[in-house]
Design a protein around this motif. Structure first.
Motif, short mmCIF file in Angstrom:
data_model
loop_
_atom_site.label_atom_id
_atom_site.label_comp_id
_atom_site.label_asym_id
_atom_site.label_seq_id
_atom_site.Cartn_x
_atom_site.Cartn_y
_atom_site.Cartn_z
N ILE A 103 0.84 -1.20 0.00
CA ILE A 103 0.00 0.00 0.00
C ILE A 103 0.88 1.25 0.00
CG2 ILE A 103 -1.72 1.32 1.30
CD1 ILE A 103 -2.78 -1.35 2.37
N LEU A 104 1.91 1.25 0.84
CA LEU A 104 2.81 2.40 0.89
C LEU A 104 3.51 2.62 -0.44
CD1 LEU A 104 4.11 4.64 2.60
CD2 LEU A 104 5.86 2.98 3.27
N ALA A 105 3.93 1.53 -1.10
CA ALA A 105 4.59 1.65 -2.39
C ALA A 105 3.65 2.26 -3.43
CB ALA A 105 5.07 0.28 -2.86
N ALA A 106 2.34 1.94 -3.31
CA ALA A 106 1.36 2.43 -4.28
C ALA A 106 1.09 3.92 -4.12
CB ALA A 106 0.06 1.64 -4.15
N ILE A 107 1.18 4.43 -2.88
CA ILE A 107 0.82 5.84 -2.64
C ILE A 107 2.03 6.73 -2.39
CG2 ILE A 107 -1.42 5.16 -1.70
CD1 ILE A 107 -0.37 5.79 1.09
N GLY A 108 3.21 6.13 -2.19
CA GLY A 108 4.39 6.91 -1.81
C GLY A 108 4.73 8.01 -2.80
N GLY A 109 4.67 7.70 -4.10
CA GLY A 109 5.00 8.70 -5.10
C GLY A 109 4.07 9.89 -5.07
N ALA A 123 -8.68 3.99 8.14
CA ALA A 123 -9.85 3.15 7.88
C ALA A 123 -10.06 3.04 6.38
CB ALA A 123 -11.11 3.75 8.53
N PRO A 124 -10.64 1.94 5.89
CA PRO A 124 -10.95 1.87 4.46
C PRO A 124 -11.90 3.00 4.07
CG PRO A 124 -11.19 -0.28 5.52
CD PRO A 124 -11.04 0.73 6.62
N LEU A 125 -11.64 3.64 2.92
CA LEU A 125 -12.42 4.79 2.51
C LEU A 125 -13.15 4.54 1.21
CD1 LEU A 125 -10.02 7.82 3.10
CD2 LEU A 125 -11.84 7.00 4.58
N ASP A 126 -14.40 4.96 1.18
CA ASP A 126 -15.15 5.07 -0.06
C ASP A 126 -15.42 6.55 -0.27
OD1 ASP A 126 -15.41 2.30 -0.65
OD2 ASP A 126 -16.94 2.13 0.91
N PRO A 127 -15.46 6.99 -1.53
CA PRO A 127 -15.70 8.41 -1.78
C PRO A 127 -17.02 8.89 -1.18
CG PRO A 127 -14.97 7.30 -3.78
CD PRO A 127 -15.25 6.23 -2.78
N GLN A 128 -16.99 10.07 -0.60
CA GLN A 128 -18.18 10.74 -0.11
C GLN A 128 -18.38 12.01 -0.94
OE1 GLN A 128 -18.17 11.38 4.13
NE2 GLN A 128 -17.63 9.26 4.59
N PRO A 129 -19.57 12.61 -0.90
CA PRO A 129 -19.79 13.83 -1.68
C PRO A 129 -18.71 14.87 -1.41
CG PRO A 129 -21.86 13.04 -0.78
CD PRO A 129 -20.78 12.19 -0.18
N GLY A 130 -18.13 15.38 -2.48
CA GLY A 130 -17.08 16.40 -2.36
C GLY A 130 -15.68 15.84 -2.41
N ASP A 131 -15.51 14.53 -2.20
CA ASP A 131 -14.18 13.92 -2.31
C ASP A 131 -13.76 13.85 -3.77
OD1 ASP A 131 -14.33 13.56 0.41
OD2 ASP A 131 -14.63 11.39 0.33
N GLN A 132 -12.45 13.85 -4.00
CA GLN A 132 -11.93 13.73 -5.35
C GLN A 132 -10.85 12.66 -5.39
OE1 GLN A 132 -10.57 17.59 -6.60
NE2 GLN A 132 -12.63 18.43 -6.77
N ALA A 133 -10.87 11.82 -6.42
CA ALA A 133 -9.89 10.76 -6.55
C ALA A 133 -8.52 11.34 -6.88
CB ALA A 133 -10.31 9.78 -7.63
N VAL A 134 -7.50 10.80 -6.24
CA VAL A 134 -6.10 11.13 -6.55
C VAL A 134 -5.44 9.81 -6.93
CG1 VAL A 134 -3.93 12.05 -5.69
CG2 VAL A 134 -6.10 13.03 -4.90
N GLY A 135 -5.34 9.56 -8.23
CA GLY A 135 -4.85 8.27 -8.67
C GLY A 135 -5.81 7.16 -8.28
N GLN A 136 -5.29 5.97 -8.13
CA GLN A 136 -6.13 4.81 -7.80
C GLN A 136 -6.25 4.56 -6.32
OE1 GLN A 136 -4.27 1.55 -9.93
NE2 GLN A 136 -5.48 1.95 -11.78
N HIS A 137 -5.37 5.16 -5.50
CA HIS A 137 -5.27 4.72 -4.11
C HIS A 137 -5.55 5.81 -3.07
CE1 HIS A 137 -3.54 1.01 -5.64
NE2 HIS A 137 -2.73 1.75 -6.39
N LEU A 138 -5.67 7.07 -3.50
CA LEU A 138 -5.87 8.16 -2.56
C LEU A 138 -7.11 8.96 -2.92
CD1 LEU A 138 -2.22 9.55 -2.29
CD2 LEU A 138 -3.48 8.40 -0.46
N LEU A 139 -7.66 9.62 -1.93
CA LEU A 139 -8.76 10.55 -2.11
C LEU A 139 -8.37 11.89 -1.50
CD1 LEU A 139 -11.82 8.34 -1.06
CD2 LEU A 139 -11.27 9.08 -3.39
N ALA A 140 -8.70 12.98 -2.20
CA ALA A 140 -8.63 14.31 -1.60
C ALA A 140 -9.96 14.53 -0.92
CB ALA A 140 -8.38 15.37 -2.67
#
Length: 253
Positions: A103-109, A123-140
């Motif tokens: 997981i760290l290797a996937a998001i480190g860059g 905690a595991p995250l699913d997008p909520q209203p207003g969230d934005q995807a950052v690549g495949q593994h992170l959410l803003a």
């Protein structure tokens, strides 16, 4: 990306581990957790931070809640005093997930590239209203995205510059103040994010750490944690490999 410790320390300049002086059990467990990812409490970039242990609850709901709040506030002060640009704050009941390295290797860059203010990986995250995807593994995360835990949180120097006066003002207000009074620190971070919606707050879709089952210094002790013999037995059960495997299976669902 490199190995787990190299990647982690390329993202964070310093790791602060909050620990109460009398909780040698958690200190040993945290040492084992760090050893599992190639680090230790003796590493020059790892700081064992003495947790606050107040004599009373003050205006907080409990003495433990006050201590946790003041401990986080102390870490933010240390970040500023130490000149740290990006810090990882670990509470001493944090437990790295089995897939930590991948997981760290996937998001480190992305974590190195993005100018973020706060990172949640609890905690595991699913997008909520207003969230934005950052690549495949992170959410803003939007300012309305709420968390009930703060055992693995990353902070920028800029965030700590805001957190110190914000948390100090919150601690000084009366309980229930409409501007935010004394409360559990995870709630305080949610209030602060709402007050500064321009902050960039990231969350991992999969957590890097979960809370390890351990006798709490915040909640009222259960009867088996009040008696030494029963407390030792309960601690052994909490560390049971079978129970840990069961918890890991539940967390993956």
């Amino acid at each position: 990306m490199g190995s787990s410790p190299e990647t982690l320390l390329s993202v964070f300049d310093r790791i602060y581990v909050i620990n109460l002086a009398h909780r040698a059990d958690r200190r040993r467990e945290m040492e084992a957790e760090l050893n599992g990812i190639g680090l230790s409490l003796d590493h020059p970039e790892v700081t064992l931070f003495p947790a606050s242990f107040p004599t009373d609850e003050g205006n907080f709901s409990s003495r433990g809640a006050r201590g946790c709040f003041e401990s986080h506030l102390g870490v933010h002060r240390a970040i500023l005093e130490d000149g740290v640009q990006r810090a990882l704050m670990l509470e001493d009941d944090a437990s790295f997930v089995p897939d930590f390295a991948s997981i760290l290797a996937a998001i480190g860059g992305d974590l190195e590239r993005i100018d973020w203010d706060m990172l949640y990986s609890v905690a595991p995250l699913d997008p909520q209203p207003g969230d934005q995807a950052v690549g495949q593994h992170l959410l803003a995360l939007s300012p309305e995205h709420r968390f009930a835990q703060a055992h693995f949180v990353g902070f920028s120097h800029r965030l700590s510059e805001r957190a110190v006066p914000y948390l100090e003002a919150m601690r000084a207000r009366p309980p229930g103040d409409p501007q935010g009074g004394p409360m559990h620190v995870d709630g305080a971070y949610c209030w602060m994010r709402a007050a500064y919606p321009e902050m960039t707050v990231l969350g991992g879709r999969q957590p890097l750490a979960v809370q390890r089952s351990s006798r709490s210094d915040i909640a009222e002790l259960r009867f088996w944690d009040r008696w030494p013999v029963l407390r030792q037995a309960a601690g052994g059960l909490r560390r049971s490999p079978v129970l840990r495997q069961m918890r890991d299976r539940v967390r993956r669902r």
